[in-house]
Design a protein around this motif. Sequence first.
Motif, mmCIF file in Angstrom:
data_model
loop_
_atom_site.group_PDB
_atom_site.id
_atom_site.type_symbol
_atom_site.label_atom_id
_atom_site.label_comp_id
_atom_site.label_asym_id
_atom_site.label_seq_id
_atom_site.Cartn_x
_atom_site.Cartn_y
_atom_site.Cartn_z
ATOM 1 N N PRO A 159 -19.760 1.982 -22.908
ATOM 2 C CA PRO A 159 -21.111 1.441 -23.172
ATOM 3 C C PRO A 159 -21.160 -0.077 -23.244
ATOM 4 N N ARG A 160 -20.016 -0.723 -23.376
ATOM 5 C CA ARG A 160 -19.983 -2.187 -23.443
ATOM 6 C C ARG A 160 -19.954 -2.830 -22.061
ATOM 7 N N LEU A 161 -19.801 -2.004 -21.022
ATOM 8 C CA LEU A 161 -19.550 -2.533 -19.684
ATOM 9 C C LEU A 161 -20.562 -2.047 -18.663
ATOM 10 N N ASN A 162 -20.745 -2.846 -17.621
ATOM 11 C CA ASN A 162 -21.404 -2.399 -16.401
ATOM 12 C C ASN A 162 -20.317 -2.045 -15.389
ATOM 13 N N HIS A 163 -20.494 -0.927 -14.701
ATOM 14 C CA HIS A 163 -19.532 -0.457 -13.716
ATOM 15 C C HIS A 163 -20.208 -0.438 -12.343
ATOM 16 N N ILE A 164 -19.567 -1.027 -11.340
ATOM 17 C CA ILE A 164 -20.092 -0.997 -9.973
ATOM 18 C C ILE A 164 -19.012 -0.433 -9.049
ATOM 19 N N PRO A 165 -19.077 0.862 -8.717
ATOM 20 C CA PRO A 165 -18.120 1.420 -7.753
ATOM 21 C C PRO A 165 -18.372 0.803 -6.377
ATOM 22 N N PHE A 166 -17.293 0.489 -5.640
ATOM 23 C CA PHE A 166 -17.523 -0.134 -4.340
ATOM 24 C C PHE A 166 -16.559 0.325 -3.249
ATOM 25 N N TYR A 167 -15.540 1.146 -3.589
ATOM 26 C CA TYR A 167 -14.614 1.533 -2.521
ATOM 27 C C TYR A 167 -13.793 2.738 -2.959
ATOM 28 N N THR A 168 -13.546 3.647 -2.010
ATOM 29 C CA THR A 168 -12.703 4.826 -2.245
ATOM 30 C C THR A 168 -11.741 4.974 -1.081
ATOM 31 N N GLU A 169 -10.467 5.259 -1.390
ATOM 32 C CA GLU A 169 -9.495 5.451 -0.314
ATOM 33 C C GLU A 169 -8.463 6.507 -0.705
ATOM 34 N N THR A 170 -7.818 7.069 0.324
ATOM 35 C CA THR A 170 -6.770 8.062 0.120
ATOM 36 C C THR A 170 -5.408 7.383 0.126
ATOM 37 N N TYR A 171 -4.364 8.183 -0.101
ATOM 38 C CA TYR A 171 -2.987 7.677 -0.098
ATOM 39 C C TYR A 171 -2.192 8.335 1.026
ATOM 40 N N SER A 172 -1.167 7.619 1.495
ATOM 41 C CA SER A 172 -0.262 8.133 2.523
ATOM 42 C C SER A 172 1.179 7.891 2.091
ATOM 43 N N LEU A 173 2.083 8.609 2.755
ATOM 44 C CA LEU A 173 3.512 8.367 2.571
ATOM 45 C C LEU A 173 3.957 7.378 3.640
ATOM 46 N N TYR A 174 4.630 6.300 3.229
ATOM 47 C CA TYR A 174 5.111 5.286 4.167
ATOM 48 C C TYR A 174 6.623 5.418 4.335
ATOM 49 N N VAL A 175 7.065 5.539 5.598
ATOM 50 C CA VAL A 175 8.489 5.661 5.906
ATOM 51 C C VAL A 175 8.819 4.697 7.042
ATOM 52 N N ASP A 176 10.107 4.351 7.170
ATOM 53 C CA ASP A 176 10.506 3.528 8.309
ATOM 54 C C ASP A 176 10.557 4.401 9.556
ATOM 55 N N ASN A 177 10.510 3.777 10.709
ATOM 56 C CA ASN A 177 10.414 4.512 11.976
ATOM 57 C C ASN A 177 11.612 5.408 12.257
ATOM 58 N N GLU A 178 12.753 5.158 11.600
ATOM 59 C CA GLU A 178 13.949 5.964 11.824
ATOM 60 C C GLU A 178 14.077 7.098 10.807
ATOM 61 N N HIS A 179 13.139 7.221 9.924
ATOM 62 C CA HIS A 179 13.199 8.243 8.875
ATOM 63 C C HIS A 179 13.084 9.640 9.491
ATOM 64 N N ASP A 180 13.715 10.629 8.853
ATOM 65 C CA ASP A 180 13.682 12.009 9.356
ATOM 66 C C ASP A 180 12.267 12.557 9.461
ATOM 67 N N LEU A 181 11.348 12.026 8.636
ATOM 68 C CA LEU A 181 9.979 12.543 8.615
ATOM 69 C C LEU A 181 9.013 11.689 9.441
ATOM 70 N N ALA A 182 9.531 10.701 10.139
ATOM 71 C CA ALA A 182 8.664 9.727 10.807
ATOM 72 C C ALA A 182 7.715 10.349 11.823
ATOM 73 N N MET A 183 8.089 11.485 12.405
ATOM 74 C CA MET A 183 7.249 12.107 13.438
ATOM 75 C C MET A 183 6.290 13.154 12.869
ATOM 76 N N ARG A 184 6.302 13.341 11.576
ATOM 77 C CA ARG A 184 5.402 14.333 10.972
ATOM 78 C C ARG A 184 3.961 13.839 11.039
ATOM 79 N N GLU A 185 3.034 14.773 11.226
ATOM 80 C CA GLU A 185 1.613 14.429 11.278
ATOM 81 C C GLU A 185 0.975 14.449 9.893
ATOM 82 N N ILE A 186 1.559 15.242 8.994
ATOM 83 C CA ILE A 186 1.029 15.340 7.632
ATOM 84 C C ILE A 186 2.162 15.772 6.702
#
Length: 289
Positions: free
Chosen positions: A151-178
């Motif tokens: 109640p002491r604050l004003n809130h202004i939502p302005f952005y929403t995003e998802t998360y991903s798994l980041y791997v190097d190109n040589e990683h075993d999972l690098a070719m996975r789509e999800i």
Amino acid sequence: MEIRQLQYFLMLCNELHFSEAAYKLGISQPTLSQQIRVIEDELGVPLFDRIGKKTVKTAAGELLEGYALQIVQQLENAKNAIADLRNLNSGQVRIAVLPSDLDYRLTSLLIDFHKDLPNTKVKMIPSIDILNKVLSNEVDIGVGLAIQDDPRLNHIPFYTETYSLYVDNEHDLAMREIISPEDLTNIPLVMYPKGFYGRDLIDDWCKEQKITIHTVMETGSATSLFQLVKEGIGATIQPSQLNEILKSPNIRAIPIEYSPIRELEIIYRNDKYLNRAALTFMKRLEVFF
């Protein structure tokens, strides 16, 4: 009762120690004690109890503190509004922001803002305690993950995003789509330390998914995390748009099934005057994202 006396009173409320309060005010302890007695005599009630070496607020002291904070804040608002009127093309804005966002996301916004408003001073303060920075008036606005309504604050939502798994190109999972949440339990990760908003968000999501992740290294910088991923130390879980900003060609982002959601918002005290510089920055921020 004078504003100066209220400021003395509020400092003593904060410190609850006459010597410390007097030192921070730059006055002597007898002067502070005398000014507090003047207020007490005017009101006809004690504001503090002196119990040995301890100082505690009375019920009247607690009540006056709330009103005194409002009075001092309104006076500050008036001063800021007049200064804003006199300095149409200048001003200052203080912003608390998550260290990770300052590390990689907001630099281009700051560059454009300065080009258009070169006489406006911007102070970006990295913090993992944005709420208290705003409430204590250390900053004008806070930019970070959405928090519970206050109640002491004003809130202004302005952005929403998802998360991903980041791997190097040589990683075993690098070719996975999800990647499924269960897949994450077997992957060595480099992450922010516990206590960082971004890490706490991931840990809370893991509890919802009934999984446990394992870190091999923790650091508070998005840039260093990406460097660790590039060197094959481990993978990391970060906002999905991060790689577009950091532009690391040797790193691949893999979407996570039932991904964590990151909701960003602007917060500021609802009793605080926001000058033109702060209002302009907020509008730029909403458009920028």
